[in-house]
Design a protein around this motif. Structure first.
Motif, PDB file in Angstrom:
ATOM      1  N   MET A   1       0.844  -1.172   0.000  1.00  0.00           N
ATOM      2  CA  MET A   1       0.000   0.000   0.000  1.00  0.00           C
ATOM      3  C   MET A   1       0.889   1.235   0.000  1.00  0.00           C
ATOM      4  SD  MET A   1      -2.430   1.660   2.962  1.00  0.00           S
ATOM      5  CE  MET A   1      -3.221   0.195   3.440  1.00  0.00           C
ATOM      6  N   ILE A   2       0.534   2.197  -0.813  1.00  0.00           N
ATOM      7  CA  ILE A   2       1.249   3.465  -0.842  1.00  0.00           C
ATOM      8  C   ILE A   2       0.503   4.431   0.061  1.00  0.00           C
ATOM      9  CG2 ILE A   2       1.938   5.407  -2.277  1.00  0.00           C
ATOM     10  CD1 ILE A   2       2.051   3.439  -4.630  1.00  0.00           C
ATOM     11  N   ARG A   3       1.198   4.953   1.045  1.00  0.00           N
ATOM     12  CA  ARG A   3       0.569   5.901   1.960  1.00  0.00           C
ATOM     13  C   ARG A   3       0.827   7.313   1.490  1.00  0.00           C
ATOM     14  NH1 ARG A   3       0.900   2.910   7.506  1.00  0.00           N
ATOM     15  NH2 ARG A   3      -0.747   1.478   6.984  1.00  0.00           N
ATOM     16  N   GLU A   4      -0.196   8.129   1.553  1.00  0.00           N
ATOM     17  CA  GLU A   4      -0.092   9.525   1.138  1.00  0.00           C
ATOM     18  C   GLU A   4      -0.120  10.396   2.380  1.00  0.00           C
ATOM     19  OE1 GLU A   4      -2.961  12.884  -0.728  1.00  0.00           O
ATOM     20  OE2 GLU A   4      -3.119  10.896  -1.614  1.00  0.00           O
ATOM     21  N   PRO A   5       1.050  10.794   2.895  1.00  0.00           N
ATOM     22  CA  PRO A   5       1.018  11.686   4.057  1.00  0.00           C
ATOM     23  C   PRO A   5       0.444  13.040   3.657  1.00  0.00           C
ATOM     24  CG  PRO A   5       3.262  11.402   3.292  1.00  0.00           C
ATOM     25  CD  PRO A   5       2.396  10.518   2.441  1.00  0.00           C
ATOM     26  N   ALA A   6      -0.248  13.646   4.573  1.00  0.00           N
ATOM     27  CA  ALA A   6      -0.864  14.935   4.280  1.00  0.00           C
ATOM     28  C   ALA A   6      -0.811  15.804   5.523  1.00  0.00           C
ATOM     29  CB  ALA A   6      -2.311  14.744   3.838  1.00  0.00           C
ATOM     30  N   GLU A   7      -0.618  17.070   5.309  1.00  0.00           N
ATOM     31  CA  GLU A   7      -0.650  18.025   6.405  1.00  0.00           C
ATOM     32  C   GLU A   7      -1.875  18.900   6.219  1.00  0.00           C
ATOM     33  OE1 GLU A   7       2.022  21.734   7.991  1.00  0.00           O
ATOM     34  OE2 GLU A   7       3.049  19.964   7.223  1.00  0.00           O
ATOM     35  N   THR A   8      -2.558  19.167   7.307  1.00  0.00           N
ATOM     36  CA  THR A   8      -3.742  20.007   7.246  1.00  0.00           C
ATOM     37  C   THR A   8      -3.740  20.924   8.452  1.00  0.00           C
ATOM     38  OG1 THR A   8      -6.135  20.008   6.912  1.00  0.00           O
ATOM     39  CG2 THR A   8      -5.250  18.336   8.405  1.00  0.00           C
ATOM     40  N   VAL A   9      -4.683  21.834   8.525  1.00  0.00           N
ATOM     41  CA  VAL A   9      -4.736  22.833   9.586  1.00  0.00           C
ATOM     42  C   VAL A   9      -6.117  22.806  10.223  1.00  0.00           C
ATOM     43  CG1 VAL A   9      -4.580  25.308  10.064  1.00  0.00           C
ATOM     44  CG2 VAL A   9      -3.091  24.284   8.349  1.00  0.00           C
ATOM     45  N   VAL A  10      -6.156  22.977  11.518  1.00  0.00           N
ATOM     46  CA  VAL A  10      -7.431  23.126  12.214  1.00  0.00           C
ATOM     47  C   VAL A  10      -7.826  24.590  12.094  1.00  0.00           C
ATOM     48  CG1 VAL A  10      -8.621  22.914  14.424  1.00  0.00           C
ATOM     49  CG2 VAL A  10      -6.808  21.292  13.840  1.00  0.00           C
ATOM     50  N   THR A  11      -9.012  24.849  11.556  1.00  0.00           N
ATOM     51  CA  THR A  11      -9.468  26.227  11.368  1.00  0.00           C
ATOM     52  C   THR A  11      -9.923  26.829  12.695  1.00  0.00           C
ATOM     53  OG1 THR A  11     -11.764  25.663  10.943  1.00  0.00           O
ATOM     54  CG2 THR A  11     -10.259  25.643   9.047  1.00  0.00           C
ATOM     55  N   GLU A  12     -10.252  28.119  12.650  1.00  0.00           N
ATOM     56  CA  GLU A  12     -10.708  28.817  13.853  1.00  0.00           C
ATOM     57  C   GLU A  12     -11.983  28.210  14.428  1.00  0.00           C
ATOM     58  OE1 GLU A  12     -10.452  30.780  10.849  1.00  0.00           O
ATOM     59  OE2 GLU A  12      -8.333  31.062  11.231  1.00  0.00           O
ATOM     60  N   VAL A  13     -12.785  27.561  13.578  1.00  0.00           N
ATOM     61  CA  VAL A  13     -14.036  26.947  14.044  1.00  0.00           C
ATOM     62  C   VAL A  13     -13.867  25.461  14.349  1.00  0.00           C
ATOM     63  CG1 VAL A  13     -15.507  28.633  12.888  1.00  0.00           C
ATOM     64  CG2 VAL A  13     -14.870  26.526  11.694  1.00  0.00           C
ATOM     65  N   GLY A  14     -12.621  24.968  14.279  1.00  0.00           N
ATOM     66  CA  GLY A  14     -12.346  23.586  14.630  1.00  0.00           C
ATOM     67  C   GLY A  14     -12.510  22.589  13.504  1.00  0.00           C
ATOM     68  N   ALA A  15     -12.656  23.058  12.279  1.00  0.00           N
ATOM     69  CA  ALA A  15     -12.823  22.154  11.139  1.00  0.00           C
ATOM     70  C   ALA A  15     -11.458  21.720  10.602  1.00  0.00           C
ATOM     71  CB  ALA A  15     -13.605  22.845  10.035  1.00  0.00           C
ATOM     72  N   VAL A  16     -11.409  20.482  10.118  1.00  0.00           N
ATOM     73  CA  VAL A  16     -10.199  19.940   9.506  1.00  0.00           C
ATOM     74  C   VAL A  16     -10.612  19.299   8.187  1.00  0.00           C
ATOM     75  CG1 VAL A  16      -8.337  18.262   9.732  1.00  0.00           C
ATOM     76  CG2 VAL A  16      -9.146  19.468  11.745  1.00  0.00           C
ATOM     77  N   GLU A  17      -9.910  19.623   7.124  1.00  0.00           N
ATOM     78  CA  GLU A  17     -10.181  19.003   5.821  1.00  0.00           C
ATOM     79  C   GLU A  17      -9.194  17.863   5.624  1.00  0.00           C
ATOM     80  OE1 GLU A  17     -10.234  21.750   2.582  1.00  0.00           O
ATOM     81  OE2 GLU A  17     -11.713  23.035   3.551  1.00  0.00           O
ATOM     82  N   GLY A  21      -7.392  11.587  -1.008  1.00  0.00           N
ATOM     83  CA  GLY A  21      -6.484  10.444  -1.124  1.00  0.00           C
ATOM     84  C   GLY A  21      -6.353   9.680   0.183  1.00  0.00           C
ATOM     85  N   VAL A  22      -6.298  10.395   1.291  1.00  0.00           N
ATOM     86  CA  VAL A  22      -6.207   9.756   2.604  1.00  0.00           C
ATOM     87  C   VAL A  22      -7.505   9.016   2.916  1.00  0.00           C
ATOM     88  CG1 VAL A  22      -5.925  10.174   5.079  1.00  0.00           C
ATOM     89  CG2 VAL A  22      -4.527  11.438   3.441  1.00  0.00           C
ATOM     90  N   LEU A  23      -8.639   9.644   2.610  1.00  0.00           N
ATOM     91  CA  LEU A  23      -9.930   8.992   2.819  1.00  0.00           C
ATOM     92  C   LEU A  23     -10.048   7.729   1.973  1.00  0.00           C
ATOM     93  CD1 LEU A  23     -12.251  12.116   2.856  1.00  0.00           C
ATOM     94  CD2 LEU A  23     -11.557  10.730   4.816  1.00  0.00           C
ATOM     95  N   ALA A  24      -9.608   7.805   0.723  1.00  0.00           N
ATOM     96  CA  ALA A  24      -9.683   6.643  -0.163  1.00  0.00           C
ATOM     97  C   ALA A  24      -8.820   5.502   0.353  1.00  0.00           C
ATOM     98  CB  ALA A  24      -9.255   7.046  -1.571  1.00  0.00           C
ATOM     99  N   GLU A  25      -7.632   5.807   0.869  1.00  0.00           N
ATOM    100  CA  GLU A  25      -6.766   4.775   1.439  1.00  0.00           C
ATOM    101  C   GLU A  25      -7.455   4.060   2.589  1.00  0.00           C
ATOM    102  OE1 GLU A  25      -2.935   6.247   2.570  1.00  0.00           O
ATOM    103  OE2 GLU A  25      -2.612   7.176   0.627  1.00  0.00           O
ATOM    104  N   ALA A  26      -8.286   4.786   3.328  1.00  0.00           N
ATOM    105  CA  ALA A  26      -8.999   4.213   4.469  1.00  0.00           C
ATOM    106  C   ALA A  26     -10.309   3.560   4.054  1.00  0.00           C
ATOM    107  CB  ALA A  26      -9.267   5.305   5.503  1.00  0.00           C
ATOM    108  N   GLY A  27     -10.633   3.622   2.773  1.00  0.00           N
ATOM    109  CA  GLY A  27     -11.871   3.020   2.302  1.00  0.00           C
ATOM    110  C   GLY A  27     -13.095   3.868   2.562  1.00  0.00           C
TER     111      GLY A  27
END
Length: 62
Positions: A1-17, A21-27
């Motif tokens: 399996m090829i893992r796609e590391p990703a960096e994201t940020v928690v917004t001021e309202v607590g949301a994270v995108e 690709g990461v979601l697809a790896e997890a099914g």
């Protein structure tokens, strides 16, 4: 399996995108029901809702 590391940020309202690709790896696909909780050690856990509910009913824990 090829893992796609990703960096994201928690917004001021607590949301994270989470990148698709990461979601697809997890099914997971857009619109999938998930449960998000803290593992208590600095990690966040994102699990399929049905899997989390089954574990909670069978084991009494997430």
């Amino acid at each position: 399996m090829i893992r796609e590391p990703a960096e994201t940020v928690v917004t001021e309202v607590g949301a994270v995108e989470i990148p698709l690709g990461v979601l697809a790896e997890a099914g997971l696909s857009p619109g999938a029901a998930v449960v998000v909780y803290s593992d208590g050690d600095g990690r966040m856990v994102v699990r399929r809702r049905d899997d989390a509910i089954r574990d909670l009913l069978e084991r009494g824990t997430l």
